[in-house]
Enzyme design. Structure first.
Site, PDB file in Angstrom:
ATOM      1  N   SER A 271       0.838  -1.473  -0.124  1.00  0.00           N
ATOM      2  CA  SER A 271      -0.471   0.002   0.084  1.00  0.00           C
ATOM      3  C   SER A 271       0.523   0.922   0.037  1.00  0.00           C
ATOM      4  O   SER A 271       0.520   1.711  -0.754  1.00  0.00           O
ATOM      5  CB  SER A 271      -0.896  -0.242   1.358  1.00  0.00           C
TER       6      SER A 271
ATOM      7  N   ILE B   9      19.237  -5.773   2.614  1.00  0.00           N
ATOM      8  CA  ILE B   9      20.073  -5.504   0.885  1.00  0.00           C
ATOM      9  C   ILE B   9      21.577  -5.918   1.742  1.00  0.00           C
ATOM     10  O   ILE B   9      22.258  -5.821   2.621  1.00  0.00           O
ATOM     11  CB  ILE B   9      20.024  -3.437   1.376  1.00  0.00           C
TER      12      ILE B   9
ATOM     13  N   HIS C 226       9.740   2.612   9.225  1.00  0.00           N
ATOM     14  CA  HIS C 226       9.548   1.719  10.120  1.00  0.00           C
ATOM     15  C   HIS C 226       8.370   2.068  10.865  1.00  0.00           C
ATOM     16  O   HIS C 226       8.011   3.248  10.525  1.00  0.00           O
ATOM     17  CB  HIS C 226      10.753   1.417  11.013  1.00  0.00           C
TER      18      HIS C 226
HETATM   19  C1  GAR Z   1       4.425  -0.413   6.805  1.00  0.00           C
HETATM   20  O1  GAR Z   1       3.747  -0.648   7.870  1.00  0.00           O
HETATM   21  C2  GAR Z   1       6.388  -0.322   6.751  1.00  0.00           C
HETATM   22  O2  GAR Z   1       6.634   0.445   7.733  1.00  0.00           O
HETATM   23  C3  GAR Z   1       6.925  -2.340   6.877  1.00  0.00           C
HETATM   24  O3  GAR Z   1       5.785  -2.269   6.715  1.00  0.00           O
HETATM   25  C4  GAR Z   1       4.662  -2.230   6.246  1.00  0.00           C
HETATM   26  C5  GAR Z   1       4.199  -2.461   4.571  1.00  0.00           C
HETATM   27  O4  GAR Z   1       3.091  -2.117   4.544  1.00  0.00           O
HETATM   28  N1  GAR Z   1       7.796  -1.998   7.806  1.00  0.00           N
HETATM   29  C6  GAR Z   1       8.672  -2.527   8.391  1.00  0.00           C
HETATM   30  O5  GAR Z   1       7.959  -2.887   9.356  1.00  0.00           O
HETATM   31  C7  GAR Z   1      10.409  -3.031   7.991  1.00  0.00           C
HETATM   32  N2  GAR Z   1      10.944  -3.262   8.926  1.00  0.00           N
HETATM   33  P1  GAR Z   1       2.457  -1.918   2.795  1.00  0.00           P
HETATM   34  O6  GAR Z   1       3.333  -3.231   2.559  1.00  0.00           O
HETATM   35  O7  GAR Z   1       1.053  -1.905   2.467  1.00  0.00           O
HETATM   36  O8  GAR Z   1       3.188  -0.906   2.482  1.00  0.00           O
END
Ligand code: GAR
Length: 187
Positions: A13, A88, A104
């Protein structure tokens, strides 16, 4: 026109919001979406958004330089990690030092590090009885979740909140701020 590469492992998203944000201007565009998970919903978003998708497995990512070469072929200026689950590798970190930005879903340095991804973060925040959480947007260096912090925004954690309702609040912050921080870096 600057070129953004987004790495995502899940729903995507944020990826969609970033792509739409930049499609309205002429500073930058999302050149490609890189994904390690063949079942991720971000793959459907990529095809709907008409953005090339690069799918890779662990071996391609860590053993060779296929992903790095692809990034360079597309003349990538900035790598954006938007819910990307894997570390990465060194070859990409070195080639794009200070040009990899991550989001994050908590206030680092708390609730960061290994295993702290998506809903696991919100569950840990609620279980610890925190009264606030939020987002951290930061550069990536060799130690995950430890690069230079560019922005933190907070939201309250209320007594009735569940991991799901907290995730919703955090996502709202992400959609609002992540594209703007990326824009600033590119300017
Ligand atoms: C987001 O909330 C992002 O902050 C988190 O994954 C989600 C992805 O949502 N990232 C982490 O936890 C990184 N450690 P999305 O796929 O709907 O963008």
């Amino acid at each position: 026109m600057k070129r953004i590469a987004i790495f995502a492992s899940g729903s995507g998203s944020n990826t969609e919001h970033i792509a739409e944000y930049f499609s309205k201007g002429n500073l930058a565009k999302v050149e490609a979406i890189y994904c390690n998970n063949p079942k991720a919903y971000v793959i459907q978003r990529a095809s709907r958004l008409n953005i090339p998708l690069v799918l890779f497995d662990r071996e391609k990512f860590y053993a060779g330089d296929m992903v790095l070469r692809d990034l360079q072929l597309r003349k990538t200026d900035l790598i954006v990690l938007a819910g990307f689950l894997w570390l990465i590798p060194g070859n990409i970190l070195r080639a794009y030092s200070d040009r990899i930005v991550n989001i994050h879903p908590a206030l680092l340095p708390a609730y960061g590090g290994k295993g702290m991804y998506g809903m696991a973060v919100h569950e840990a925040v609620i279980q610890s009885g925190e009264t606030e959480s939020g987002i951290t947007i930061h550069l990536i260096d060799e130690v995950y979740d430890k690069g230079k912090i560019l922005l933190q925004e907070k939201c309250p954690v209320l007594p009735g909140d569940t991991p799901e309702s907290l995730a919703e609040k955090v996502h709202r912050l992400e959609y609002e701020h992540f594209p703007k921080v990326i824009e600033k870096i590119l300017e």
